[in-house]
Design a protein around this motif. Sequence first.
Motif, PDB file in Angstrom:
ATOM      1  N   GLN A  38       0.839  -1.203   0.000  1.00  0.00           N
ATOM      2  CA  GLN A  38       0.000   0.000   0.000  1.00  0.00           C
ATOM      3  C   GLN A  38       0.870   1.248   0.000  1.00  0.00           C
ATOM      4  O   GLN A  38       1.880   1.315   0.714  1.00  0.00           O
ATOM      5  CB  GLN A  38      -0.910  -0.008   1.229  1.00  0.00           C
ATOM      6  CG  GLN A  38      -1.996   1.042   1.213  1.00  0.00           C
ATOM      7  CD  GLN A  38      -3.014   0.822   2.314  1.00  0.00           C
ATOM      8  OE1 GLN A  38      -2.747   0.169   3.314  1.00  0.00           O
ATOM      9  NE2 GLN A  38      -4.208   1.363   2.121  1.00  0.00           N
ATOM     10  N   LYS A  42      -3.773   5.263  -1.615  1.00  0.00           N
ATOM     11  CA  LYS A  42      -4.223   4.180  -2.485  1.00  0.00           C
ATOM     12  C   LYS A  42      -4.701   2.992  -1.664  1.00  0.00           C
ATOM     13  O   LYS A  42      -4.345   2.829  -0.500  1.00  0.00           O
ATOM     14  CB  LYS A  42      -3.100   3.751  -3.432  1.00  0.00           C
ATOM     15  CG  LYS A  42      -2.719   4.802  -4.449  1.00  0.00           C
ATOM     16  CD  LYS A  42      -1.756   4.234  -5.478  1.00  0.00           C
ATOM     17  CE  LYS A  42      -1.438   5.255  -6.560  1.00  0.00           C
ATOM     18  NZ  LYS A  42      -0.512   4.691  -7.590  1.00  0.00           N
ATOM     19  N   ARG A  44      -5.052  -0.981  -0.592  1.00  0.00           N
ATOM     20  CA  ARG A  44      -4.099  -2.060  -0.441  1.00  0.00           C
ATOM     21  C   ARG A  44      -4.158  -2.958  -1.676  1.00  0.00           C
ATOM     22  O   ARG A  44      -5.236  -3.378  -2.113  1.00  0.00           O
ATOM     23  CB  ARG A  44      -4.400  -2.848   0.831  1.00  0.00           C
ATOM     24  CG  ARG A  44      -3.261  -3.697   1.328  1.00  0.00           C
ATOM     25  CD  ARG A  44      -3.467  -4.093   2.771  1.00  0.00           C
ATOM     26  NE  ARG A  44      -3.336  -2.927   3.660  1.00  0.00           N
ATOM     27  CZ  ARG A  44      -3.309  -3.022   4.996  1.00  0.00           C
ATOM     28  NH1 ARG A  44      -3.407  -4.203   5.566  1.00  0.00           N
ATOM     29  NH2 ARG A  44      -3.201  -1.932   5.725  1.00  0.00           N
ATOM     30  N   GLU A  45      -2.978  -3.270  -2.214  1.00  0.00           N
ATOM     31  CA  GLU A  45      -2.867  -3.966  -3.488  1.00  0.00           C
ATOM     32  C   GLU A  45      -2.298  -5.364  -3.298  1.00  0.00           C
ATOM     33  O   GLU A  45      -1.299  -5.545  -2.577  1.00  0.00           O
ATOM     34  CB  GLU A  45      -1.953  -3.148  -4.415  1.00  0.00           C
ATOM     35  CG  GLU A  45      -1.594  -3.785  -5.725  1.00  0.00           C
ATOM     36  CD  GLU A  45      -0.489  -3.041  -6.470  1.00  0.00           C
ATOM     37  OE1 GLU A  45      -0.485  -3.084  -7.706  1.00  0.00           O
ATOM     38  OE2 GLU A  45       0.373  -2.432  -5.811  1.00  0.00           O
ATOM     39  N   ALA A  60       0.580 -10.981  -8.736  1.00  0.00           N
ATOM     40  CA  ALA A  60       0.072  -9.860  -9.506  1.00  0.00           C
ATOM     41  C   ALA A  60       0.930  -9.721 -10.763  1.00  0.00           C
ATOM     42  O   ALA A  60       2.138 -10.006 -10.736  1.00  0.00           O
ATOM     43  CB  ALA A  60       0.145  -8.576  -8.684  1.00  0.00           C
ATOM     44  N   THR A 106      -7.860 -10.723  -2.579  1.00  0.00           N
ATOM     45  CA  THR A 106      -8.426  -9.491  -2.046  1.00  0.00           C
ATOM     46  C   THR A 106      -8.155  -9.400  -0.552  1.00  0.00           C
ATOM     47  O   THR A 106      -8.176 -10.422   0.150  1.00  0.00           O
ATOM     48  CB  THR A 106      -9.945  -9.421  -2.280  1.00  0.00           C
ATOM     49  OG1 THR A 106     -10.556 -10.547  -1.630  1.00  0.00           O
ATOM     50  CG2 THR A 106     -10.265  -9.461  -3.755  1.00  0.00           C
TER      51      THR A 106
END
Length: 123
Positions: A38, A42, A44-45, A60, A106
């Motif tokens: 993160q 933005k 959290r990715e 990813a 997620t």
Amino acid sequence: VQLQASGGGLVQAGGSLRLSCAASGRTVSTYAMGWFRQTPGKEREFVAAINWYDRSTYYADSVKGRFTISRDNAKNTMYLQMNSLKPEDTAVYYCAADNRLTIVVTPKGYHYWGQGTLVTVSS
């Protein structure tokens, strides 16, 4: 379950870092585990995840081929080897775990979270 992330720091672009996530409180050998990151402002990715029964991994697109997730159930620890780092990889990295069979990409899929470790990649 308590998770402790470590290994962050400052590195030049093209360099490498290895993050660790040590679990305590109970064994996470049957937990799915993952890494997220993160940056300010933005969400959290998702970065990478690994399940427990066959060590399947998922990445990813932005880190595929550069990052490697692994786990050592005997040490109750998960790792993220980050190579060929780029300035855009700069973020706070969080480890997560959940008592589930499948990989989840997620944040809502994970019940337990570490405190985060800062990775800064300079250009």
